[in-house]
Design a protein around this motif. Structure first.
Motif, short mmCIF file in Angstrom:
data_model
loop_
_atom_site.label_atom_id
_atom_site.label_comp_id
_atom_site.label_asym_id
_atom_site.label_seq_id
_atom_site.Cartn_x
_atom_site.Cartn_y
_atom_site.Cartn_z
N ALA A 180 4.83 4.35 -10.58
CA ALA A 180 4.95 4.62 -9.15
C ALA A 180 3.97 5.70 -8.71
O ALA A 180 3.31 5.57 -7.66
CB ALA A 180 6.38 5.03 -8.82
N THR A 181 3.86 6.78 -9.48
CA THR A 181 2.94 7.86 -9.14
C THR A 181 1.49 7.39 -9.14
O THR A 181 0.71 7.71 -8.24
CB THR A 181 3.11 9.03 -10.12
OG1 THR A 181 4.47 9.48 -10.08
CG2 THR A 181 2.19 10.18 -9.78
N TRP A 182 1.12 6.59 -10.15
CA TRP A 182 -0.25 6.07 -10.23
C TRP A 182 -0.54 5.13 -9.08
O TRP A 182 -1.64 5.12 -8.52
CB TRP A 182 -0.45 5.37 -11.57
CG TRP A 182 -1.81 4.74 -11.70
CD1 TRP A 182 -2.99 5.39 -11.93
CD2 TRP A 182 -2.13 3.36 -11.62
NE1 TRP A 182 -4.02 4.49 -12.00
CE2 TRP A 182 -3.51 3.23 -11.82
CE3 TRP A 182 -1.37 2.21 -11.43
CZ2 TRP A 182 -4.17 2.01 -11.80
CZ3 TRP A 182 -2.01 0.98 -11.41
CH2 TRP A 182 -3.40 0.88 -11.60
N THR A 183 0.44 4.31 -8.71
CA THR A 183 0.25 3.38 -7.59
C THR A 183 0.02 4.14 -6.29
O THR A 183 -0.85 3.77 -5.48
CB THR A 183 1.49 2.47 -7.45
OG1 THR A 183 1.71 1.79 -8.70
CG2 THR A 183 1.28 1.44 -6.36
N GLU A 184 0.76 5.21 -6.08
CA GLU A 184 0.56 6.03 -4.88
C GLU A 184 -0.82 6.69 -4.90
O GLU A 184 -1.50 6.77 -3.86
CB GLU A 184 1.65 7.08 -4.78
CG GLU A 184 3.04 6.49 -4.50
CD GLU A 184 4.15 7.52 -4.64
OE1 GLU A 184 5.25 7.25 -4.15
OE2 GLU A 184 3.90 8.59 -5.25
N ALA A 185 -1.24 7.18 -6.07
CA ALA A 185 -2.57 7.79 -6.17
C ALA A 185 -3.65 6.77 -5.91
O ALA A 185 -4.67 7.06 -5.24
CB ALA A 185 -2.74 8.43 -7.56
N LEU A 238 4.02 -6.29 -11.21
CA LEU A 238 3.99 -6.44 -9.76
C LEU A 238 2.77 -5.73 -9.16
O LEU A 238 2.09 -6.26 -8.27
CB LEU A 238 5.28 -5.89 -9.14
CG LEU A 238 6.56 -6.66 -9.46
CD1 LEU A 238 7.76 -5.93 -8.88
CD2 LEU A 238 6.48 -8.08 -8.91
N VAL A 239 2.48 -4.52 -9.64
CA VAL A 239 1.32 -3.78 -9.15
C VAL A 239 0.03 -4.51 -9.50
O VAL A 239 -0.87 -4.67 -8.66
CB VAL A 239 1.32 -2.36 -9.72
CG1 VAL A 239 0.08 -1.60 -9.29
CG2 VAL A 239 2.57 -1.61 -9.28
N LEU A 244 0.67 -1.49 -1.86
CA LEU A 244 0.84 -0.52 -2.94
C LEU A 244 1.91 0.51 -2.60
O LEU A 244 2.68 0.93 -3.46
CB LEU A 244 -0.49 0.18 -3.23
CG LEU A 244 -1.59 -0.69 -3.85
CD1 LEU A 244 -2.86 0.11 -4.03
CD2 LEU A 244 -1.13 -1.28 -5.18
N GLY A 245 1.97 0.93 -1.34
CA GLY A 245 3.01 1.86 -0.93
C GLY A 245 4.40 1.27 -1.08
O GLY A 245 5.33 1.95 -1.55
N GLU A 246 4.55 0.01 -0.70
CA GLU A 246 5.86 -0.64 -0.84
C GLU A 246 6.23 -0.82 -2.31
O GLU A 246 7.40 -0.66 -2.70
CB GLU A 246 5.83 -1.99 -0.14
CG GLU A 246 5.72 -1.88 1.38
CD GLU A 246 5.62 -3.25 2.04
OE1 GLU A 246 5.61 -4.25 1.29
OE2 GLU A 246 5.55 -3.30 3.28
N LEU A 247 5.24 -1.15 -3.15
CA LEU A 247 5.52 -1.30 -4.58
C LEU A 247 5.91 0.04 -5.21
O LEU A 247 6.81 0.09 -6.06
CB LEU A 247 4.29 -1.87 -5.29
CG LEU A 247 3.96 -3.34 -5.00
CD1 LEU A 247 2.65 -3.73 -5.66
CD2 LEU A 247 5.08 -4.25 -5.49
N ALA A 248 5.26 1.11 -4.80
CA ALA A 248 5.63 2.44 -5.31
C ALA A 248 7.05 2.82 -4.88
O ALA A 248 7.83 3.35 -5.69
CB ALA A 248 4.64 3.48 -4.82
#
Length: 301
Positions: free
Chosen positions: A111-116, A177-178, A197-201
């Protein structure tokens, strides 16, 4: 008569130890090979040992020591065998749930990596540059995998092939999913990638919160299991040391069969308890991608 009573269990125990030693030697000599072709062509034993991973020799030695101690105190081969099995299995059931902690840490890291990655997209020249920039401060649980992903892109791997290799290494439904969203973006559907990506995080963090609630409920089951195991071992130890005559019926062959049946009942109960406490992840959507990665890892012209 006493000599016969002592000799039969001792001979059975020696036979049990010999058989267990042969199994350990076979496992040690079988080796491991991660190649798919070799796994398919190898024997069932090599496939089993490869799937189980490397053997923890210190854990094996500790289990054998527990079995030897049980054999010395009770002179029962069945008790020795049950002690070895219990020493191997029970720590995973009544001990701390380290596997759950690793899974939660991994999902949080994804989740953190997806947000970054979402934040990097606004200032990067493209998706590949954003992925490379995200590897600099990637979370510890997935740092190695993200670093290898960035390295593959720098070595001119095609983006879809590098992403599939990344998903195969993480082997996590949330990561799938990401990666699926990134694969769609790599094919030209990157119009709303930041929002996706925000929704996946957010979904990954909701999954972490759900797992934490489930783990809180499982703590009661582990506490109950610890009480049962502790009370049983304490009672057996007190009777063995202070009132050996009460356990004399177990010295016979029939008594050993009864002890084996009782141990089987405990094994079934703890197996059921372990199944209740096991994580049930959703099915991965990118299973088997590793087999297509090598074929697609073509250097860009």
């Amino acid at each position: 008569m006493d000599v016969m009573t002592l000799t039969v269990p001792l001979a059975a125990l020696l036979g049990l130890g010999t058989a267990f030693g042969v199994v350990l030697v076979t496992v040690g000599l079988s080796g491991r090979d991660n190649g798919p072709a070799n796994l398919e062509a190898g024997s069932w034993l090599s496939r089993f040992t490869s799937a189980r991973g490397p053997v923890d020799r210190r854990r094996v030695a500790l289990c054998l020591a527990v079995g030897l101690l049980a054999a010395v105190l009770t002179r029962w081969p069945v008790a020795a065998a049950l002690a070895v099995v219990g020493a191997w299995v029970l720590p995973d059931i009544i001990g701390p749930d380290r596997d759950h902690a690793r899974r939660v840490a991994k999902i949080e890291a994804i989740a953190t990596w997806t947000e970054a990655l979402r934040d990097n997209l606004s200032g990067a020249a493209g998706l590949e540059q954003a992925i490379t920039a995200s590897a600099i401060e990637s979370p510890e649980p997935i740092r190695d995998e993200v670093t290898r992903l960035a390295t593959r892109l720098q070595r001119s791997w095609r983006l879809p092939a590098a992403l599939r290799a990344f998903a195969a290494e993480l082997a996590d439904p949330t990561a799938d999913l990401v990666v699926a969203g990134l694969l769609m973006a790599a094919r030209g559907s990157a119009g709303q990638l930041g929002e996706v990506l925000g929704e996946l995080a957010a979904s990954a963090r909701a999954k972490v919160a759900s797992r934490q609630r489930v783990a809180a409920g499982r703590k009661r089951n582990r506490t109950s299991a610890r009480v049962i195991v502790g009370a049983t071992l304490a009672m057996a130890g007190v009777l063995t040391l202070l009132n050996r005559g009460y356990l004399k019926p177990f010295d016979s062959a029939f008594g050993q069969l009864v002890l084996l049946a009782a141990g089987g009942c405990f094994a079934c109960a703890f197996a059921w308890l372990g199944r209740l406490m096991r994580d049930r992840d959703a099915s991965r959507i990118l299973v088997g991608v590793a087999s297509t990665t090598d074929a697609e890892a073509v250097v860009r012209s």
